[in-house]
Design a protein around this motif. Structure first.
Motif, PDB file in Angstrom:
ATOM      1  N   VAL A 141     -13.711  -2.438  15.581  1.00  0.00           N
ATOM      2  CA  VAL A 141     -14.416  -3.629  15.109  1.00  0.00           C
ATOM      3  C   VAL A 141     -13.876  -4.082  13.757  1.00  0.00           C
ATOM      4  N   LEU A 142     -13.518  -3.127  12.903  1.00  0.00           N
ATOM      5  CA  LEU A 142     -13.072  -3.445  11.545  1.00  0.00           C
ATOM      6  C   LEU A 142     -11.589  -3.783  11.454  1.00  0.00           C
ATOM      7  N   LEU A 143     -10.850  -3.725  12.563  1.00  0.00           N
ATOM      8  CA  LEU A 143      -9.415  -3.969  12.501  1.00  0.00           C
ATOM      9  C   LEU A 143      -9.089  -5.352  11.940  1.00  0.00           C
ATOM     10  N   LEU A 144      -9.609  -6.388  12.570  1.00  0.00           N
ATOM     11  CA  LEU A 144      -9.320  -7.742  12.118  1.00  0.00           C
ATOM     12  C   LEU A 144      -9.886  -8.034  10.734  1.00  0.00           C
ATOM     13  N   PRO A 145     -11.160  -7.691  10.444  1.00  0.00           N
ATOM     14  CA  PRO A 145     -11.648  -7.933   9.069  1.00  0.00           C
ATOM     15  C   PRO A 145     -10.813  -7.253   7.993  1.00  0.00           C
ATOM     16  N   ILE A 146     -10.412  -5.992   8.219  1.00  0.00           N
ATOM     17  CA  ILE A 146      -9.596  -5.298   7.228  1.00  0.00           C
ATOM     18  C   ILE A 146      -8.242  -5.983   7.068  1.00  0.00           C
ATOM     19  N   SER A 147      -7.633  -6.387   8.163  1.00  0.00           N
ATOM     20  CA  SER A 147      -6.320  -7.031   8.098  1.00  0.00           C
ATOM     21  C   SER A 147      -6.394  -8.378   7.374  1.00  0.00           C
ATOM     22  N   ILE A 148      -7.403  -9.184   7.703  1.00  0.00           N
ATOM     23  CA  ILE A 148      -7.536 -10.501   7.078  1.00  0.00           C
ATOM     24  C   ILE A 148      -7.838 -10.375   5.591  1.00  0.00           C
ATOM     25  N   LEU A 149      -8.761  -9.479   5.236  1.00  0.00           N
ATOM     26  CA  LEU A 149      -9.117  -9.306   3.828  1.00  0.00           C
ATOM     27  C   LEU A 149      -7.962  -8.709   3.027  1.00  0.00           C
ATOM     28  N   SER A 150      -7.200  -7.813   3.633  1.00  0.00           N
ATOM     29  CA  SER A 150      -6.041  -7.244   2.937  1.00  0.00           C
ATOM     30  C   SER A 150      -5.024  -8.320   2.602  1.00  0.00           C
ATOM     31  N   ASN A 151      -4.795  -9.237   3.532  1.00  0.00           N
ATOM     32  CA  ASN A 151      -3.860 -10.327   3.271  1.00  0.00           C
ATOM     33  C   ASN A 151      -4.346 -11.205   2.125  1.00  0.00           C
ATOM     34  N   GLU A 152      -5.654 -11.501   2.082  1.00  0.00           N
ATOM     35  CA  GLU A 152      -6.188 -12.353   1.018  1.00  0.00           C
ATOM     36  C   GLU A 152      -6.163 -11.640  -0.334  1.00  0.00           C
ATOM     37  N   VAL A 153      -6.395 -10.337  -0.336  1.00  0.00           N
ATOM     38  CA  VAL A 153      -6.331  -9.588  -1.594  1.00  0.00           C
ATOM     39  C   VAL A 153      -4.915  -9.597  -2.154  1.00  0.00           C
ATOM     40  N   LEU A 154      -3.921  -9.413  -1.291  1.00  0.00           N
ATOM     41  CA  LEU A 154      -2.534  -9.442  -1.746  1.00  0.00           C
ATOM     42  C   LEU A 154      -2.124 -10.835  -2.213  1.00  0.00           C
ATOM     43  N   LEU A 155      -2.690 -11.882  -1.608  1.00  0.00           N
ATOM     44  CA  LEU A 155      -2.412 -13.235  -2.079  1.00  0.00           C
ATOM     45  C   LEU A 155      -3.048 -13.497  -3.434  1.00  0.00           C
ATOM     46  N   THR A 156      -4.247 -12.933  -3.657  1.00  0.00           N
ATOM     47  CA  THR A 156      -4.943 -13.148  -4.922  1.00  0.00           C
ATOM     48  C   THR A 156      -4.320 -12.340  -6.050  1.00  0.00           C
ATOM     49  N   PHE A 157      -3.893 -11.109  -5.759  1.00  0.00           N
ATOM     50  CA  PHE A 157      -3.299 -10.235  -6.781  1.00  0.00           C
ATOM     51  C   PHE A 157      -1.888  -9.838  -6.325  1.00  0.00           C
ATOM     52  N   PRO A 158      -0.928 -10.745  -6.390  1.00  0.00           N
ATOM     53  CA  PRO A 158       0.412 -10.428  -5.857  1.00  0.00           C
ATOM     54  C   PRO A 158       1.177  -9.407  -6.687  1.00  0.00           C
ATOM     55  N   GLN A 159       0.898  -9.344  -7.989  1.00  0.00           N
ATOM     56  CA  GLN A 159       1.659  -8.460  -8.866  1.00  0.00           C
ATOM     57  C   GLN A 159       0.869  -7.221  -9.286  1.00  0.00           C
ATOM     58  N   SER A 160      -0.300  -7.017  -8.704  1.00  0.00           N
ATOM     59  CA  SER A 160      -1.128  -5.885  -9.105  1.00  0.00           C
ATOM     60  C   SER A 160      -0.551  -4.572  -8.567  1.00  0.00           C
ATOM     61  N   TYR A 161      -0.383  -3.615  -9.476  1.00  0.00           N
ATOM     62  CA  TYR A 161       0.175  -2.321  -9.069  1.00  0.00           C
ATOM     63  C   TYR A 161      -0.806  -1.548  -8.192  1.00  0.00           C
ATOM     64  N   TYR A 162      -2.102  -1.723  -8.436  1.00  0.00           N
ATOM     65  CA  TYR A 162      -3.124  -0.951  -7.724  1.00  0.00           C
ATOM     66  C   TYR A 162      -3.386  -1.472  -6.315  1.00  0.00           C
ATOM     67  N   MET A 163      -2.804  -2.609  -5.957  1.00  0.00           N
ATOM     68  CA  MET A 163      -3.003  -3.172  -4.624  1.00  0.00           C
ATOM     69  C   MET A 163      -1.771  -3.048  -3.735  1.00  0.00           C
ATOM     70  N   GLN A 164      -0.734  -2.375  -4.227  1.00  0.00           N
ATOM     71  CA  GLN A 164       0.487  -2.286  -3.444  1.00  0.00           C
ATOM     72  C   GLN A 164       0.361  -1.358  -2.245  1.00  0.00           C
ATOM     73  N   TRP A 165      -0.694  -0.517  -2.234  1.00  0.00           N
ATOM     74  CA  TRP A 165      -0.879   0.350  -1.068  1.00  0.00           C
ATOM     75  C   TRP A 165      -1.336  -0.449   0.151  1.00  0.00           C
ATOM     76  N   LEU A 166      -1.847  -1.672  -0.072  1.00  0.00           N
ATOM     77  CA  LEU A 166      -2.186  -2.545   1.040  1.00  0.00           C
ATOM     78  C   LEU A 166      -0.913  -3.246   1.510  1.00  0.00           C
ATOM     79  N   ASN A 167      -0.287  -2.723   2.503  1.00  0.00           N
ATOM     80  CA  ASN A 167       0.958  -3.306   2.993  1.00  0.00           C
ATOM     81  C   ASN A 167       0.946  -3.392   4.510  1.00  0.00           C
ATOM     82  N   GLY A 168       1.976  -4.035   5.035  1.00  0.00           N
ATOM     83  CA  GLY A 168       2.055  -4.212   6.483  1.00  0.00           C
ATOM     84  C   GLY A 168       2.196  -2.915   7.245  1.00  0.00           C
ATOM     85  N   SER A 169       2.854  -1.931   6.646  1.00  0.00           N
ATOM     86  CA  SER A 169       3.027  -0.646   7.330  1.00  0.00           C
ATOM     87  C   SER A 169       1.693   0.053   7.547  1.00  0.00           C
TER      88      SER A 169
END
Length: 493
Positions: free
Chosen positions: A76-104
């Motif tokens: 159930v959480l697959l799509l929400p996690i994927s969509i929110l992860s993309n928006e977080v990376l768009l909001t904080f593109p240079q944040s070191y603490y958000m780099q673990w959210l990646n496509g892999s």
């Protein structure tokens, strides 16, 4: 050159370790939550018995059910996690603490959910059922291992039967491919089997979700305090209390009076419980604050109506896109490319709305599933659900939840394409199936919504004007609108 190769290998190793730790922590949290949910509904007597063997078998089966339920929640959480992860990376593109959210990480999570869903549906849940029903082969020593041997043999026979059916189905639909892939079990037959299960889950969502969207209004209305519309709560509460006291006195005299009273004891008990629940609801309405009574219920109803209408509008827009643009078709992708662009034309706000709608559709589908006449017997009861019902509920929820990503993408609720093996389903590329599916969902949801809203308004007017106390059965044909209007004007005057 060697230093660069070592650094690249070290980076890949650290990334893999980090992704493994994150997935393990996420699944552990979901497992604990699922275990708490199942322990709330299970029968305690099945796990604390004099027969240690039965208690052990039931505990092992409960652990397997917990694993399956946690996989369902993760699906159930697959799509929400994927969509929110993309928006977080768009909001904080240079944040070191958000780099673990990646496509892999996201791609690996989708693959794990697909793998564990196959494992649970094909092996774990059938084994759990056979394990609880087995007693060991005749002549063998009694014990847990004897029951394990019988369950494994039955599971192997079932697997052979299912694989034979899958081979026959694939031979009828894809003759050449089926013969060439006779021994390609992992790469062809299991995904083909899961594709059929997913298609069944998507069809089940098509039937349950529109019905659940209409049922959400009545279910939510039972949990909230409705406003007082031309109704004297004190008078109704006094009448209900008097009726409850009368039934209580009759029940107390039932054991010492005539036989015909004893025969009606069960009916009187049911009526007493109904009146008691009605009295409790009326007391809640009397104690509720004016804000809770006059603002909470209409606001929640408007939110539900807005979410339902938004779902229908998005599906209608997706139908138009299917006719004009080929990219609207659901498909799979190898790399999600997180942090490149938003998956909604309205940015982060649109992505948040997509997440809310996906979760709302899942809740509605569960409500519709348990409200349908075919599956209402599976509805779990607190501390009174046997193990067979728990297994059936876990299988049903896993089928619904594993089909949710395909369901949401097919309806155009989100533009996030399917990852991993979720995008390999054979029927996703068929335009006629996808188009007809969208049209059926829009039509069924619109019809259910119109019927629910109009009948709910008429029912509330009937109750408000006191016409529900009439001796005749009140229906649309027996109570015309002008009678409602005349009764309301007389009460106002």
């Amino acid at each position: 050159m060697e230093t660069d190769d070592v650094s690249v290998r070290e980076q890949l190793f650290h990334n893999r370790v980090r992704e493994t730790i994150i997935c393990v922590l996420l699944f552990t949290c979901l497992y604990m939550v699922s275990y708490l949910i199942l322990t709330h509904f299970k029968k305690a007597a099945e796990y604390v018995t004099d027969d240690i063997e039965d208690a052990t078998v039931n505990k092992i089966a409960l652990w397997l059910c917990t694993f399956t339920l946690s996989v369902a929640v993760c699906a159930v959480l697959l799509l929400p996690i994927s969509i929110l992860s993309n928006e977080v990376l768009l909001t904080f593109p240079q944040s070191y603490y958000m780099q673990w959210l990646n496509g892999s990480l996201i791609h690996g999570l989708w693959n794990l959910v697909f793998l564990f869903s196959n494992l649970s549906l094909v092996f774990l849940m059938p084994f759990a059922y056979f394990f609880t029903e087995s007693e060991g082969f005749a002549g063998s020593r009694k014990g847990v291992m004897a029951r394990v041997h019988e369950a494994v043999v039955l599971l192997l026979l079932l697997a052979l039967l299912v694989l034979g059916i899958v081979w026959v189905a694939s031979a009828l639909l894809h003759d050449n491919m089926a013969r060439k892939s006779l021994y390609d079990l992992w790469e062809y037959y299991l995904p083909y089997l899961y594709s059929g299960i997913s298609l069944f889950g998507v069809l089940l969502l098509l039937l349950c979700t529109p019905f659940g969207l209409s049922r959400m209004f009545s279910v939510t209305g039972q949990l909230l305090v409705k406003p007082r519309l031309l109704e004297d709560v004190e008078d109704t509460l006094n009448c209900t209390t008097f009726e409850e006291d009368s039934l209580s006195r009759k029940l107390k005299r039932g054991s010492t009076t005539s036989c015909w009273v004893k025969l009606n004891m069960e009916a009187m008990k049911k009526e007493y419980l109904t009146v008691k629940s009605k009295r409790i609801a009326l007391e809640m309405r009397r104690k509720a604050s004016p804000w809770q009574r006059n603002l909470g219920y209409p606001l929640v109803m408007l939110v539900l109506l807005a979410l339902t209408v938004m779902c229908v509008l998005m599906v209608c827009f997706n139908v138009l896109e299917l006719l004009l643009d080929d990219t609207a078709m659901p498909r799979g992708m190898e790399d999600p490319h997180l942090g490149m662009a938003s998956f909604s034309m309205f940015g982060s706000l649109g992505a948040a709305v997509q997440v809310v709608l996906i979760l709302y559709l899942m809740v509605s589908s569960v409500v519709g599933f348990y409200s349908s006449p075919l599956f209402t017997g599976l509805l779990p009861r607190a501390q009174d659900t046997n193990l067979t019902q728990i297994i059936a509920n876990c299988v049903s929820l896993l089928i619904l939840s594993s089909a949710l990503p395909v369901f949401s993408r097919t309806l155009g609720i989100t533009r996030f394409d399917l990852l991993g093996d979720f995008g390999r389903y054979n029927w996703l590329g068929n335009f006629y199936i996808v188009f007809l599916y969208n049209m059926l969902f829009a039509g069924l949801t619109s019809a259910s919504l119109i019927k629910t809203v109009t009948w709910a308004v008429q029912r509330e007017l009937i109750r408000a004007f006191g016409l529900h106390r009439l001796p005749l059965t009140v229906s649309r044909s027996t109570v015309p609108f002008r009678l409602l209007l005349a009764s309301g004007l007389s009460k106002i005057q």
